[in-house]
Design a protein around this motif. Structure first.
Motif, short mmCIF file in Angstrom:
data_model
loop_
_atom_site.label_atom_id
_atom_site.label_comp_id
_atom_site.label_asym_id
_atom_site.label_seq_id
_atom_site.Cartn_x
_atom_site.Cartn_y
_atom_site.Cartn_z
N CYS A 145 7.75 5.71 -12.76
CA CYS A 145 6.75 6.15 -11.75
C CYS A 145 7.05 5.51 -10.40
O CYS A 145 6.98 6.16 -9.36
CB CYS A 145 5.34 5.77 -12.19
N GLU A 146 7.40 4.24 -10.45
CA GLU A 146 7.66 3.50 -9.22
C GLU A 146 8.94 4.01 -8.54
O GLU A 146 9.04 4.01 -7.31
CB GLU A 146 7.78 2.00 -9.54
N GLN A 147 9.88 4.44 -9.35
CA GLN A 147 11.12 4.98 -8.78
C GLN A 147 10.86 6.35 -8.13
O GLN A 147 11.37 6.64 -7.05
CB GLN A 147 12.15 5.11 -9.89
N ARG A 148 10.03 7.17 -8.80
CA ARG A 148 9.68 8.48 -8.24
C ARG A 148 8.90 8.29 -6.93
O ARG A 148 9.23 8.89 -5.92
CB ARG A 148 8.78 9.25 -9.21
N ASP A 149 7.85 7.49 -7.02
CA ASP A 149 6.98 7.15 -5.88
C ASP A 149 6.85 8.29 -4.86
O ASP A 149 7.16 8.10 -3.67
CB ASP A 149 7.53 5.89 -5.20
N PRO A 150 6.35 9.44 -5.29
CA PRO A 150 6.37 10.64 -4.43
C PRO A 150 5.62 10.48 -3.11
O PRO A 150 5.98 11.10 -2.12
CB PRO A 150 5.71 11.72 -5.30
N LYS A 151 4.61 9.63 -3.11
CA LYS A 151 3.84 9.46 -1.86
C LYS A 151 4.09 8.10 -1.20
O LYS A 151 3.37 7.73 -0.26
CB LYS A 151 2.34 9.62 -2.15
N GLY A 152 5.06 7.35 -1.73
CA GLY A 152 5.35 6.03 -1.17
C GLY A 152 4.25 5.01 -1.41
O GLY A 152 4.18 3.99 -0.73
N LEU A 153 3.39 5.28 -2.39
CA LEU A 153 2.24 4.40 -2.62
C LEU A 153 2.63 3.10 -3.31
O LEU A 153 2.08 2.04 -3.00
CB LEU A 153 1.18 5.12 -3.46
N GLY A 160 1.49 -5.13 -0.66
CA GLY A 160 0.14 -5.67 -0.56
C GLY A 160 -0.76 -4.87 0.38
O GLY A 160 -1.85 -5.31 0.75
N GLU A 161 -0.31 -3.68 0.74
CA GLU A 161 -1.09 -2.87 1.69
C GLU A 161 -2.20 -2.07 1.02
O GLU A 161 -3.11 -1.59 1.68
CB GLU A 161 -0.17 -1.91 2.45
N ILE A 162 -2.07 -1.86 -0.30
CA ILE A 162 -3.12 -1.12 -1.02
C ILE A 162 -3.70 -2.02 -2.10
O ILE A 162 -3.00 -2.39 -3.05
CB ILE A 162 -2.57 0.17 -1.68
N PRO A 163 -4.98 -2.39 -1.96
CA PRO A 163 -5.60 -3.22 -3.01
C PRO A 163 -5.97 -2.37 -4.22
O PRO A 163 -6.08 -1.15 -4.10
CB PRO A 163 -6.85 -3.76 -2.32
N HIS A 164 -6.15 -3.00 -5.34
CA HIS A 164 -6.58 -2.31 -6.57
C HIS A 164 -5.67 -1.14 -6.93
O HIS A 164 -6.17 -0.05 -7.26
CB HIS A 164 -8.03 -1.79 -6.44
N PHE A 165 -4.37 -1.31 -6.84
CA PHE A 165 -3.48 -0.19 -7.17
C PHE A 165 -3.10 -0.25 -8.65
O PHE A 165 -2.52 -1.22 -9.13
CB PHE A 165 -2.23 -0.21 -6.28
N THR A 166 -3.42 0.83 -9.35
CA THR A 166 -3.22 0.88 -10.80
C THR A 166 -1.75 0.63 -11.18
O THR A 166 -0.86 1.27 -10.64
CB THR A 166 -3.67 2.25 -11.36
N GLY A 167 -1.56 -0.29 -12.09
CA GLY A 167 -0.21 -0.61 -12.56
C GLY A 167 0.39 -1.80 -11.82
O GLY A 167 1.28 -2.48 -12.33
N ILE A 168 -0.10 -2.03 -10.60
CA ILE A 168 0.42 -3.14 -9.78
C ILE A 168 -0.62 -4.26 -9.68
O ILE A 168 -0.38 -5.38 -10.07
CB ILE A 168 0.79 -2.65 -8.34
#
Lengths: 207, 207
Positions: A145-153, A160-168
């Protein structure tokens, strides 16, 4: 809903038999059953892709479908909610209630949300009748999923730019007894759609 | 939604053209347009009766319908909301967003809520496309509604047992330019349904 005796709204109050249109009436008109196909999995696992591909395939077979996903929910009904654990719970609660209305309307309802908490998914299952909640675990390794990262999320989450990110930085609780598991690092979209349609046909949800 | 190019979720990443099912696709399959018929009026004016009678008549003509009303909204999606002015605003906001989803799903969507504030109704109108919001003012004198009092609510409101009761202790803002006015102290349910169906036919919303 049951037949109800209601007052006529005209001045002459006569008894008027109202028969509300029921879920069964709508399913009969549509020629198929209605249920929730609840796609759950990590960001980038392929939930939206699968839900939309299945909806398209069902639509070609004249099945009435609707996809609830981030695009039409997060910017509308749930635009007041964020991604904190508390807001995620309310997010899924509302989506479950809306999906229930769609099932009542006779629509084959597909939802594509990470929906990381087991308890929230079970709450939705409890909202509808037995057999009307089909949990589809869209399974894919985090690394993929992280390799695909279609939206760069994932990249932003790692930074550390997105808090509460599932899996991270927030948990994903795997389904314990999902009706279906689709391993998107192993099967193609076409194969997955076939698998889903076979499931619905076997249970006589669609002709 | 537009066509989107998305990654195939299989290991061999090939380009796969996804075409989401659109509102137009669903309307074509159903053989009719979709819009919101927004019934507004005092408690006891006949909103639910009219909405359900119209849904039944449309269903007989194979039109896909759904009625959103207190029964399926207040005990589900909006069970966290009360009747304060603030909660009423959020109540109607959510109902509007859900109605928009139903229109997108190709369903002729009927809503039966007092919806006393003009601004809230206009907010729903602004959510959907031109012509997709049909405001139906279910007009009936307060005295007549109070005499009908089908659920005994006016009696309780007069006794001070229900705060913020529309018409008694909370305002009802009449529609200024509703698409339709139904005076339920003057016409029968059957006549009203005929009037509504004629309106939809004239605008080629239904065949």
């Amino acid at each position: 809903m049951e037949n109800k005796e209601v007052k006529n709204v005209s001045q002459k109050t006569i008894v008027w038999h109202k028969t509300s249109v029921s879920k069964q009436d709508r399913q009969a008109l549509n020629g198929h059953k209605s249920c929730i196909l609840w796609f759950t999995g990590l960001s980038g696992s392929g939930k939206s892709t699968l839900a939309n591909a299945l909806a398209r395939a069902l639509h070609e077979q004249k099945v009435r479908t609707y996809v609830l996903d981030g695009d039409n929910i997060r910017h509308g009904l749930n635009k007041d909610l964020g991604f904190s654990p508390q807001d995620r719970v309310e997010n899924i609660r509302r989506i479950g209630e809306v999906a229930k209305l769609f099932v009542d309307a006779g629509i084959m309802t597909l939802t594509a949300f990470i929906s990381p908490y087991r308890a929230d998914r079970e709450q939705v299952r409890a909202l509808v009748e037995e057999g009307e909640f089909i949990e589809v675990y869209v399974k894919c390794p985090l690394s993929e999923c992280e390799q695909r990262d279609p939206k760069g999320l994932y990249k932003r989450a790692r930074a550390g730019e997105i808090p509460h990110f599932t899996g991270i930085s927030a948990p994903y609780e795997e389904p314990e007894n999902p009706e279906l598991i689709i391993e998107t690092d192993r099967v193609s979209v076409e194969e997955a759609v076939e698998q889903l349609i076979r499931y619905l046909k076997d249970r006589q949800m669609i002709p």
